[in-house]
Design an enzyme around this catalytic site. Structure first.
Site, PDB file in Angstrom:
ATOM      1  N   GLY A  61      -1.138  -0.822   6.323  1.00 31.97           N
ATOM      2  CA  GLY A  61      -0.821  -1.628   7.654  1.00 31.97           C
ATOM      3  C   GLY A  61      -1.865  -2.555   7.919  1.00 31.97           C
ATOM      4  O   GLY A  61      -2.861  -2.708   7.145  1.00 31.97           O
TER       5      GLY A  61
ATOM      6  N   TRP B 159      -2.763  -2.778  -1.912  1.00 35.77           N
ATOM      7  CA  TRP B 159      -2.435  -4.028  -1.798  1.00 35.77           C
ATOM      8  C   TRP B 159      -3.302  -4.690  -0.845  1.00 35.77           C
ATOM      9  O   TRP B 159      -2.985  -4.811   0.306  1.00 35.77           O
ATOM     10  CB  TRP B 159      -0.857  -4.569  -1.358  1.00 35.77           C
TER      11      TRP B 159
ATOM     12  N   ARG C  66       3.922  -0.307  -4.617  1.00 29.10           N
ATOM     13  CA  ARG C  66       3.873  -0.905  -3.213  1.00 29.10           C
ATOM     14  C   ARG C  66       2.357  -1.763  -3.238  1.00 29.10           C
ATOM     15  O   ARG C  66       2.297  -2.232  -2.147  1.00 29.10           O
ATOM     16  CB  ARG C  66       3.702   0.255  -2.387  1.00 29.10           C
TER      17      ARG C  66
ATOM     18  N   GLU D 284      17.327 -18.053  -6.476  1.00 32.55           N
ATOM     19  CA  GLU D 284      16.877 -16.736  -6.922  1.00 32.55           C
ATOM     20  C   GLU D 284      16.439 -16.824  -8.391  1.00 32.55           C
ATOM     21  O   GLU D 284      15.587 -15.983  -8.836  1.00 32.55           O
ATOM     22  CB  GLU D 284      18.023 -15.904  -6.733  1.00 32.55           C
TER      23      GLU D 284
ATOM     24  N   HIS E 259      16.873 -36.827  -5.538  1.00 31.64           N
ATOM     25  CA  HIS E 259      16.260 -37.454  -4.541  1.00 31.64           C
ATOM     26  C   HIS E 259      14.519 -37.138  -4.393  1.00 31.64           C
ATOM     27  O   HIS E 259      13.942 -36.808  -3.597  1.00 31.64           O
ATOM     28  CB  HIS E 259      16.797 -36.708  -2.838  1.00 31.64           C
TER      29      HIS E 259
ATOM     30  N   LYS F 235       5.731  -4.328  -3.641  1.00 35.09           N
ATOM     31  CA  LYS F 235       7.359  -4.344  -3.296  1.00 35.09           C
ATOM     32  C   LYS F 235       7.820  -4.447  -1.849  1.00 35.09           C
ATOM     33  O   LYS F 235       8.637  -5.070  -1.679  1.00 35.09           O
ATOM     34  CB  LYS F 235       7.843  -3.012  -3.801  1.00 35.09           C
TER      35      LYS F 235
ATOM     36  N   CYS G 220       0.887  -1.152   0.133  1.00 35.31           N
ATOM     37  CA  CYS G 220      -0.081   0.086  -0.069  1.00 35.31           C
ATOM     38  C   CYS G 220       0.990   1.508  -0.179  1.00 35.31           C
ATOM     39  O   CYS G 220       1.781   1.285   0.698  1.00 35.31           O
ATOM     40  CB  CYS G 220      -0.887   0.108   1.013  1.00 35.31           C
TER      41      CYS G 220
HETATM   42  C1  F6R Z   1      11.655 -10.659  -4.900  1.00 35.58           C
HETATM   43  C2  F6R Z   1      11.288  -9.912  -3.928  1.00 35.58           C
HETATM   44  C3  F6R Z   1      10.949 -10.404  -2.493  1.00 35.58           C
HETATM   45  C4  F6R Z   1      11.861  -9.641  -1.585  1.00 35.58           C
HETATM   46  C5  F6R Z   1      11.233  -9.924  -0.063  1.00 35.58           C
HETATM   47  C6  F6R Z   1      11.978  -9.122   1.078  1.00 35.58           C
HETATM   48  O1  F6R Z   1      11.997 -10.301  -6.095  1.00 35.58           O
HETATM   49  O2  F6R Z   1      11.484  -8.774  -4.143  1.00 35.58           O
HETATM   50  O3  F6R Z   1      11.031 -11.737  -2.204  1.00 35.58           O
HETATM   51  O4  F6R Z   1      13.143  -9.884  -1.589  1.00 35.58           O
HETATM   52  O5  F6R Z   1       9.682  -9.565  -0.157  1.00 35.58           O
HETATM   53  O6  F6R Z   1      11.931  -7.816   0.850  1.00 35.58           O
HETATM   54  P1  F6R Z   1      12.881  -6.896   1.584  1.00 35.58           P
HETATM   55  O7  F6R Z   1      14.355  -7.173   0.975  1.00 35.58           O
HETATM   56  O8  F6R Z   1      12.463  -5.549   1.220  1.00 35.58           O
HETATM   57  O9  F6R Z   1      12.936  -7.091   3.016  1.00 35.58           O
END
Ligand code: F6R
Length: 611
Positions: free
Chosen positions: A100, A73, A27, A484, A507, A606, A2
């Site tokens: 929040g 969000w 966000r 990753e 496995h 994000k 958000c």
């Molecule tokens: C993946 C991604 C998420 C963040 C995770 C942690 O591309 O961006 O998996 O890595 O939400 O976020 P931060 O690093 O901001 O704590």
């Protein structure tokens, strides 16, 4: 998670808030809304992205010198117009935006229902604004006072901003746990979840602290704590430029951020690495160097991509410093009553510095006596502030929802920490120390060379874009890189992808292998090379399609793999910074070729500020 924006001042507030919402859309983007005051309070909200709201509002009179806006969000209630913010009080005079979660909202709602309140949404936010209204009416007090009283009962994390039809020259805001920045202009103020909506208007900002309430007028900013004592706003200078938050000619932020990596890695090393003189300085952790050196154990807590960086760091720090390292999903660590205490060092890794799971894990470890170090990208973020000490990654604002440049910056900074501790502890030879400093110095150039492979990776993407599943395999330092790569692909292209340690594949996951399955091997030349060659053969024997990331000049794997991407040679300890680049590009191109919005993948946000 958000985004909130608000403005009060001489300008027309609507364009400022609308533009701010577009900047904060990373966000959350399932719905958006705005409230203005113009002969009464007007609230407009729409399911979908900010552009949809803008279309809906085109042609309306949006003139106002005060406005609040929100991009959502969803947590409580599906994304729809009704559940979008701002939410209003029962009398329609107050409108509120919220980032929040109000954890005790069900109890508050029941109390309010008993008093006759009627709700039109499923959200916790609407409950809170009704609760504030109820307090204001029953105590005959100001909205500010009602907010203060209400927040003493609220459990959860929040930033709220309220406009009041009867006080059109004042915004009331408060925070606990979610970020709030106030930009201080000349006769105007800007409020936002981060500095990106503010930077083009003013560089002077105040980061509001937990449990503070801001009373904001065009030419006055008053901060008070929850017991009504005035606090002195601490004005800081923003050090980001507008260009850092714009696409700058790239089609997507994600691609821009992938291509920024030679520079961002250089920035992570700047002022810290002096390879020529064999020096490494990490001012942020200097005071804790002894604590780190003598730590019984290092526990890395993080989520998602940052957790993957933590896994690489586990290999690095154990090898360099001979200190046991555990890497924990922050969300699991917090709730399993972990054995942690004095003598343990927690390293919290986070791009945003606002991830709720990481924050609560840090808080609980801190209460138990552990020392907390933060490795964060966002300066002044909650995680940075909760840490005893730390090192910023200096990757600059990351706007694409999928993390790319923040990951490589985290790897570099965690490597610097490992090297620093190892050199102080005496667990590394001078020769190896110098070699790794030299290797780090060369990384930006090697990453730049790897980015030249963009077209080759795009061709591979085109060939495999219709696959239903992908498997990513790696060993040692490259195992977290495989995780990753798989995470990037599923986030951006919605293709199911799994990362696995290459040896573990036999496995279980090997059962998935057939001629339809692309298997990406991260197989650069390192101590596991011969072993991974055998793993590739195991996949080929079952007719899997192998895409291999190999070191330039590899003579063996190209003869076995279906597609090969050759990256510059590097010491295995720093090789992940390079080998992840083609995987970022692969995910990006597949996502784009499939026609998806790679900067705003579905269901994601994000900054994950809810647990
Ligand atoms: C993946 C991604 C998420 C963040 C995770 C942690 O591309 O961006 O998996 O890595 O939400 O976020 P931060 O690093 O901001 O704590």
């Amino acid at each position: 998670m958000c985004g909130i924006v608000a403005y009060i001042g001489q300008r027309n507030a609507y364009p400022v808030v609308l533009k701010g919402l577009k900047r904060l859309e990373y966000r959350g983007y399932d719905s958006a809304g705005i409230a203005i005051i113009n002969h009464g309070l007007h609230v407009y909200k729409k399911k979908g992205k900010v552009a949809g709201l803008e279309d809906y509002l085109t042609g309306r009179n949006m003139e106002s010198h005060i406005a609040i806006g929100h991009t959502r969000w969803a947590t409580h209630g599906e994304p729809c117009d009704r559940n979008s913010h701002p939410h209003t009080s029962g009398d329609g005079k107050l409108a509120m935006i919220h980032n929040g979660i109000i954890e005790n909202y069900a109890q508050l709602k029941q109390e309010l229902l008993n008093k006759g309140h009627v709700f039109s949404s499923d959200t916790d936010t609407e409950v809170l604004i009704h609760f504030i209204e109820e307090i204001r009416n029953s105590n005959q007090c100001s909205v500010e006072e009602a907010v203060r009283i209400a927040l003493k009962r609220v459990v959860g994390a929040y930033v709220i901003v309220i406009v009041d039809e009867d006080n059109p020259d004042t915004l009331i805001a408060a925070r606990k746990g979610s970020p709030l920045v106030i930009g201080v202009g000349k006769g105007e103020h800007f409020l936002a979840s981060d500095a990106s909506p503010i930077v083009e208007y003013t560089k002077e900002v105040v980061y509001v602290n937990d449990y503070e309430i801001a009373i904001v007028k065009a030419d006055e900013l008053i901060l008070k704590n929850i017991t009504n004592e005035r606090q002195t706003p601490y004005i800081q200078k923003l050090d980001i430029e507008l260009t850092a938050i714009e696409k700058g000619g790239y089609d997507h932020f994600m691609l821009k951020e992938i291509f920024e990596q030679p520079q961002t890695i250089f920035d992570s090393l700047r002022g810290r690495l002096d390879a020529k003189n064999g020096q490494l300085t990490l001012g942020g952790i200097r005071e804790y160097a002894d604590v780190l050196k003598n730590a019984n154990r290092i526990i890395i807590v993080a989520c998602g991509t940052s957790w993957h960086a933590g896994l690489v760091a586990e290999y690095m720090i154990e090898e360099l410093c001979r200190i046991p390292v555990e890497v924990e999903y922050a969300s699991e660590f917090r709730y399993r009553n972990p054995v942690v205490g004095p003598g343990d060092v927690i390293i919290a890794v986070s791009q945003s510095g606002e991830t709720a799971d990481t924050l609560v894990a840090m808080e609980s470890a801190k209460q138990k006596g552990a020392i907390i170090l933060g490795v964060c990208n966002v300066v002044g973020s909650s995680i940075a502030r909760l840490s005893h000490a730390g090192a910023y990654t200096h990757a600059g604002p990351e706007i694409g929802v999928a993390s790319t440049k923040a990951f490589t910056a985290q790897l570099v900074v965690l490597c610097l920490i490992g090297l620093k501790v190892a050199s102080e502890k005496g667990t590394i030879t001078q020769q190896r120390f110098q070699h790794l400093l030299d290797e780090l110095q060369d990384i930006p150039e090697k990453v730049a060379a790897t980015l030249q492979l963009n077209d080759a990776v795009k061709q591979v993407a085109d060939k495999y874009k219709d696959a239903r599943d992908f498997l990513y395999l790696g060993r040692g330092y490259n195992f977290p890189v495989a995780l990753e790569g798989a995470l990037k692909l599923k986030e951006i292209s919605y293709i199911h992808a799994e990362g696995y340690p290459a040896a573990e594949m036999k496995h279980g996951p090997i059962a998935l292998v057939d001629e339809q399955l692309p298997v990406v091997f991260v197989a650069t030349r390192d101590s596991f090379y011969e072993k991974i060659v055998s793993n590739i053969q195991e996949i080929k024997a079952r007719k899997g399609k192998v895409i291999a990331i190999v070191t330039e000049g590899d003579q063996i794997i190209p003869g076995m793999a279906d597609d090969v991407i050759e990256v510059p040679e590097a010491d295995e300890l720093v090789a992940p910074v390079i080998s992840v680049i083609p995987l970022q590009l692969l995910a990006y191109h597949i996502g784009v070729l499939k026609g998806y919005d790679v900067d705003k993948p579905r269901n994601l946000a994000k900054s994950v500020t809810v647990e």
